[in-house]
Structures are given as structure tokens and as C-alpha cells.
Design an enzyme around this catalytic site. Structure first.
Site, PDB file in Angstrom:
ATOM      1  N   ASP A  58     -15.427  -1.350  -1.131  1.00 41.47           N
ATOM      2  CA  ASP A  58     -14.798  -0.031  -1.100  1.00 41.47           C
ATOM      3  C   ASP A  58     -14.302   0.176   0.335  1.00 41.47           C
ATOM      4  O   ASP A  58     -15.106   0.298   1.261  1.00 41.47           O
ATOM      5  CB  ASP A  58     -15.824   1.043  -1.489  1.00 41.47           C
ATOM      6  N   ASN A  85      -3.803  -3.111   2.855  1.00 42.91           N
ATOM      7  CA  ASN A  85      -2.917  -2.565   1.823  1.00 42.91           C
ATOM      8  C   ASN A  85      -3.584  -1.504   0.940  1.00 42.91           C
ATOM      9  O   ASN A  85      -2.906  -0.617   0.431  1.00 42.91           O
ATOM     10  CB  ASN A  85      -2.404  -3.724   0.955  1.00 42.91           C
ATOM     11  N   SER A 137       3.906   3.940   4.605  1.00 42.51           N
ATOM     12  CA  SER A 137       4.737   4.468   3.516  1.00 42.51           C
ATOM     13  C   SER A 137       6.025   5.043   4.090  1.00 42.51           C
ATOM     14  O   SER A 137       6.011   5.634   5.181  1.00 42.51           O
ATOM     15  CB  SER A 137       3.975   5.580   2.784  1.00 42.51           C
ATOM     16  N   TYR A 150      -0.917  13.086   2.611  1.00 36.36           N
ATOM     17  CA  TYR A 150      -0.790  11.625   2.446  1.00 36.36           C
ATOM     18  C   TYR A 150       0.070  11.040   3.569  1.00 36.36           C
ATOM     19  O   TYR A 150      -0.291  10.048   4.202  1.00 36.36           O
ATOM     20  CB  TYR A 150      -0.182  11.325   1.068  1.00 36.36           C
ATOM     21  N   ALA A 152       0.652  12.243   6.472  1.00 34.23           N
ATOM     22  CA  ALA A 152      -0.032  12.354   7.771  1.00 34.23           C
ATOM     23  C   ALA A 152      -0.972  11.162   7.963  1.00 34.23           C
ATOM     24  O   ALA A 152      -1.041  10.582   9.049  1.00 34.23           O
ATOM     25  CB  ALA A 152      -0.812  13.662   7.842  1.00 34.23           C
ATOM     26  N   LYS A 154      -0.732   8.179   6.489  1.00 25.80           N
ATOM     27  CA  LYS A 154       0.067   6.954   6.626  1.00 25.80           C
ATOM     28  C   LYS A 154       0.810   6.924   7.965  1.00 25.80           C
ATOM     29  O   LYS A 154       1.091   5.843   8.498  1.00 25.80           O
ATOM     30  CB  LYS A 154       1.051   6.835   5.456  1.00 25.80           C
TER      31      LYS A 154
HETATM   32  N1  LIG Z   1       3.687   2.399  -4.947  1.00 24.56           N
HETATM   33  C1  LIG Z   1       4.368   3.132  -4.073  1.00 24.56           C
HETATM   34  O1  LIG Z   1       5.340   3.842  -4.433  1.00 24.56           O
HETATM   35  C2  LIG Z   1       3.997   3.079  -2.608  1.00 24.56           C
HETATM   36  C3  LIG Z   1       4.936   3.584  -1.679  1.00 24.56           C
HETATM   37  C4  LIG Z   1       4.611   3.559  -0.336  1.00 24.56           C
HETATM   38  C5  LIG Z   1       3.411   3.045   0.078  1.00 24.56           C
HETATM   39  N2  LIG Z   1       2.502   2.570  -0.852  1.00 24.56           N
HETATM   40  C6  LIG Z   1       1.236   2.054  -0.355  1.00 24.56           C
HETATM   41  O2  LIG Z   1       1.079   0.730  -0.813  1.00 24.56           O
HETATM   42  C7  LIG Z   1      -0.307   0.419  -0.928  1.00 24.56           C
HETATM   43  C8  LIG Z   1      -0.575  -0.235  -2.277  1.00 24.56           C
HETATM   44  O3  LIG Z   1      -0.269   0.712  -3.287  1.00 24.56           O
HETATM   45  P1  LIG Z   1       0.127   0.303  -4.783  1.00 24.56           P
HETATM   46  O4  LIG Z   1       1.452   0.889  -5.045  1.00 24.56           O
HETATM   47  O5  LIG Z   1      -0.102  -1.121  -5.015  1.00 24.56           O
HETATM   48  O6  LIG Z   1      -0.943   1.207  -5.567  1.00 24.56           O
HETATM   49  P2  LIG Z   1      -1.977   0.843  -6.770  1.00 24.56           P
HETATM   50  O7  LIG Z   1      -1.250   0.081  -7.822  1.00 24.56           O
HETATM   51  O8  LIG Z   1      -2.598   2.146  -7.115  1.00 24.56           O
HETATM   52  O9  LIG Z   1      -3.021  -0.131  -6.078  1.00 24.56           O
HETATM   53  C9  LIG Z   1      -3.915   0.353  -5.115  1.00 24.56           C
HETATM   54  C10 LIG Z   1      -4.855  -0.762  -4.707  1.00 24.56           C
HETATM   55  O10 LIG Z   1      -5.766  -0.223  -3.728  1.00 24.56           O
HETATM   56  C11 LIG Z   1      -7.093  -0.448  -4.181  1.00 24.56           C
HETATM   57  N3  LIG Z   1      -7.975   0.652  -3.773  1.00 24.56           N
HETATM   58  C12 LIG Z   1      -7.862   1.975  -4.039  1.00 24.56           C
HETATM   59  N4  LIG Z   1      -8.904   2.639  -3.541  1.00 24.56           N
HETATM   60  C13 LIG Z   1      -9.715   1.707  -2.963  1.00 24.56           C
HETATM   61  C14 LIG Z   1     -10.954   1.769  -2.296  1.00 24.56           C
HETATM   62  N5  LIG Z   1     -11.614   2.923  -2.107  1.00 24.56           N
HETATM   63  N6  LIG Z   1     -11.485   0.616  -1.822  1.00 24.56           N
HETATM   64  C15 LIG Z   1     -10.850  -0.572  -2.002  1.00 24.56           C
HETATM   65  N7  LIG Z   1      -9.673  -0.685  -2.628  1.00 24.56           N
HETATM   66  C16 LIG Z   1      -9.115   0.443  -3.106  1.00 24.56           C
HETATM   67  C17 LIG Z   1      -7.004  -0.549  -5.694  1.00 24.56           C
HETATM   68  O11 LIG Z   1      -8.050  -1.371  -6.202  1.00 24.56           O
HETATM   69  P3  LIG Z   1      -9.393  -0.863  -6.923  1.00 24.56           P
HETATM   70  O12 LIG Z   1      -9.045   0.334  -7.724  1.00 24.56           O
HETATM   71  O13 LIG Z   1      -9.797  -2.075  -7.695  1.00 24.56           O
HETATM   72  O14 LIG Z   1     -10.340  -0.573  -5.790  1.00 24.56           O
HETATM   73  C18 LIG Z   1      -5.671  -1.284  -5.862  1.00 24.56           C
HETATM   74  O15 LIG Z   1      -5.861  -2.665  -5.737  1.00 24.56           O
HETATM   75  C19 LIG Z   1      -1.063   1.724  -0.706  1.00 24.56           C
HETATM   76  O16 LIG Z   1      -1.577   1.756   0.606  1.00 24.56           O
HETATM   77  C20 LIG Z   1       0.013   2.779  -0.870  1.00 24.56           C
HETATM   78  O17 LIG Z   1      -0.264   3.933  -0.127  1.00 24.56           O
HETATM   79  C21 LIG Z   1       2.778   2.575  -2.176  1.00 24.56           C
END
Ligand SMILES: NC(=O)c1ccc[n+]([C@@H]2O[C@H](COP(=O)([O-])OP(=O)(O)OC[C@H]3O[C@@H](n4cnc5c(N)ncnc54)[C@H](OP(=O)(O)O)[C@@H]3O)[C@@H](O)[C@H]2O)c1
Length: 243
Positions: A58, A85, A137, A150, A152, A154
Site C-alpha cells: 500500500d 505511478n 497529471s 488532486y 495540488a 500532483k
Molecule cells: N487515467 C488518467 O486519466 C490519468 C490522468 C493523469 C494522471 N493519471 C495518473 O496516472 C497514475 C495511474 O493512474 P491510472 O489511470 O492507471 O489509474 P487506475 O487504473 O485507477 O490504476 C491505479 C493504480 O494505482 C494503484 N493504487 C491505488 N491506490 C494504491 C495504494 N494505496 N497503494 C498501492 N497502489 C495503489 C492501483 O492498484 P491497486 O488497486 O491494486 O492497489 C492501480 O494499479 C495515477 O497516479 C494517476 O493519478 C491518470
């Protein structure tokens, strides 16, 4: 850095951008430490990717982060690449922000990445270099309503990334911040939403933005490209760049 044969930790490797990044790094010959909370998904992935190990952690808990890096060293003997990530969104107006939710996300989106950096830098220093990529982000480049808390967090991650880069540049440890645009993962579904927002309809601008959304594989290319180039900042699209 050529990723072939290197040891990479990818946090949030169980889904979305992290999963696509782990797969791409593996395809390019890296050895993987796959970290997240979803044990089953990680273990399944570790079976699919050669030279990989699943570590349930976690990222909002510093003890878990420390254990993750220890397990990486125990398994592979070194860490060359860290991809911070793992993360979660929070849609809420600044005025309605729940302090407890914000504190949790601060631990996950900011403290976890700092703890991981603190653990890997001494190892990279001893090894003579390394690469760290922090996934921020594109929202930090704008002032989007209901995304203030959020963004803030990032923005804090981006600023830490740029500063760590300056601090570590003489030691051949390249620190990069990547700014993804809207990406088609479960991120939106997993985003914590303030109850006051549940009934709101998507605006035209919102619909247009979603229509231009990226695939996670595209963002994975940017992240792996950042490891290879060692650039300071990587934007998902040129129009997002600061003026
Ligand atoms: N998708 C977008 O539009 C977008 C845009 C800009 C930036 N981002 C950033 O990109 C990154 C990846 O996002 P994503 O789009 O791939 O989202 P996602 O599909 O929701 O995946 C999030 C990942 O983070 C893990 N996670 C969440 N909480 C956690 C915790 N407490 N401990 C360990 N792992 C944790 C989840 O795994 P588990 O649930 O198995 O722990 C999952 O593998 C994030 O930092 C997000 O802020 C995303």
C-alpha cells in the site's frame, strides 16, 4: 538509459498506466518489481512477465514502501529504475474537501513517492546512476474546477520531481515528471467523488476532452521514453506544455 537488463520498480502495476508500463518495460528486457495492493492481479502478471516479482504494498504506508524496496533488492540485488505511478483521484470543490480524504491521498500521491525516492536513491548512488519517473497529471497545468485537491497533490509531486532532479543530476540519477492527459483506464471509476457531485451532468467541454482521451499504452510509451531520455518533463501532448 537502456532499460534492457535493468531492474525496475513500477508502483500501481496491477492496472491501467502502471500495468501497460510494466508490460512495455518487460518487452524491452527489464526485470520487474510489480507493486500495488491487488495480490491476485500482481501474481497473475508476475507469471506472464519473465524476470518479475509481485510485491503487495500500500503506497500510502511508508512501511510498505520500505518493504517493497527491500524485497526488490532481496530478489534482484539492485534497483535501476523507479516509476512512481500509483495514485488515485479526488473530484471535489476546494470548499467541500474532506480533510481525512485529502490526508489519505497526500500519503498516497505525495508521501509514498517521496518515501520510495528516499529508499532507492542511496542504492542508485552506490550503483553509479538510475532513473526515477514520477507520474503527475496534466491537471496541474490548468485550474480545473472540482480538481483542486488532486491537482495540488500532483503539483507537489511535480515540484518535488523537478527539485530532486537538480539535487541528483551530478550523480547520474535522472528524475523525470510525466504529465498524462485523460487516459482510458479505471482511474475515473476509482476517483473518490464528493457526494455533492453525483448528480452533475458532463459538460460539452468534458465530453470533448474525453473524446480525445489517450490509451494507457500511449502513456506507457511516454514513461519508458522518459526513462530512456532522462528528460526533466514529459507532456502527453505538445499543447499541454507550459508557455
Ligand atoms: N487515467 C488518467 O486519466 C490519468 C490522468 C493523469 C494522471 N493519471 C495518473 O496516472 C497514475 C495511474 O493512474 P491510472 O489511470 O492507471 O489509474 P487506475 O487504473 O485507477 O490504476 C491505479 C493504480 O494505482 C494503484 N493504487 C491505488 N491506490 C494504491 C495504494 N494505496 N497503494 C498501492 N497502489 C495503489 C492501483 O492498484 P491497486 O488497486 O491494486 O492497489 C492501480 O494499479 C495515477 O497516479 C494517476 O493519478 C491518470
Amino acid at each position: 538509459m537502456d532499460v534492457n537488463g535493468k531492474v525496475a520498480i513500477v508502483t500501481g502495476a496491477s492496472a491501467g498506466i502502471g500495468l501497460a508500463t510494466a508490460k512495455l518495460l518487460s518487452k524491452k528486457g527489464a526485470k520487474l518489481v510489480l507493486a500495488a495492493r491487488s495480490k491476485d492481479k500482481l501474481e497473475q502478471l508476475a507469471k506472464e512477465l519473465p524476470n518479475s516479482v509481485a510485491v503487495v504494498a500500500d503506497m500510502s504506508k511508508v512501511q510498505d514502501v520500505k518493504r517493497m524496496v527491500k524485497q526488490a533488492v532481496k530478489h534482484f540485488g539492485r534497483v535501476d529504475i523507479l516509476v512512481n505511478n500509483a495514485g488515485q483521484g479526488y473530484d471535489v470543490r476546494v470548499e467541500k474537501t474532506n480533510p481525512e480524504t485529502f490526508r489519505y491521498l497526500f500519503e498516497l500521491d505525495v508521501v509514498g513517492p517521496i518515501a520510495a525516492i528516499s529508499e532507492v536513491v542511496p542504492l542508485m548512488r552506490k550503483q553509479g546512476g538510475g532513473a526515477i519517473v514520477n507520474v503527475s497529471s496534466g491537471t496541474v497545468l490548468m485550474q480545473l474546477e472540482e480538481m483542486g485537491p488532486y491537482s495540488a497533490l500532483k503539483a507537489a509531486l511535480a515540484q518535488l520531481s523537478l527539485t530532486a532532479r537538480e539535487e541528483l543530476k551530478e550523480e547520474k540519477i535522472a528524475v523525470t515528471v510525466v504529465y498524462p492527459y485523460i487516459t482510458l483506464t479505471d482511474f475515473e471509476k476509482n476517483t473518490i467523488k464528493d457526494p455533492s457531485m453525483q448528480l452533475q451532468e458532463e459538460t460539452i467541454e468534458g465530453q470533448e476532452a474525453w473524446a480525445k482521451a489517450d490509451q494507457p499504452e500511449y502513456v506507457a510509451e511516454l514513461i519508458v521514453g522518459a526513462v530512456e531520455s532522462g528528460k526533466a518533463e514529459v507532456f502527453a501532448h505538445d499543447w499541454m506544455k507550459r508557455r
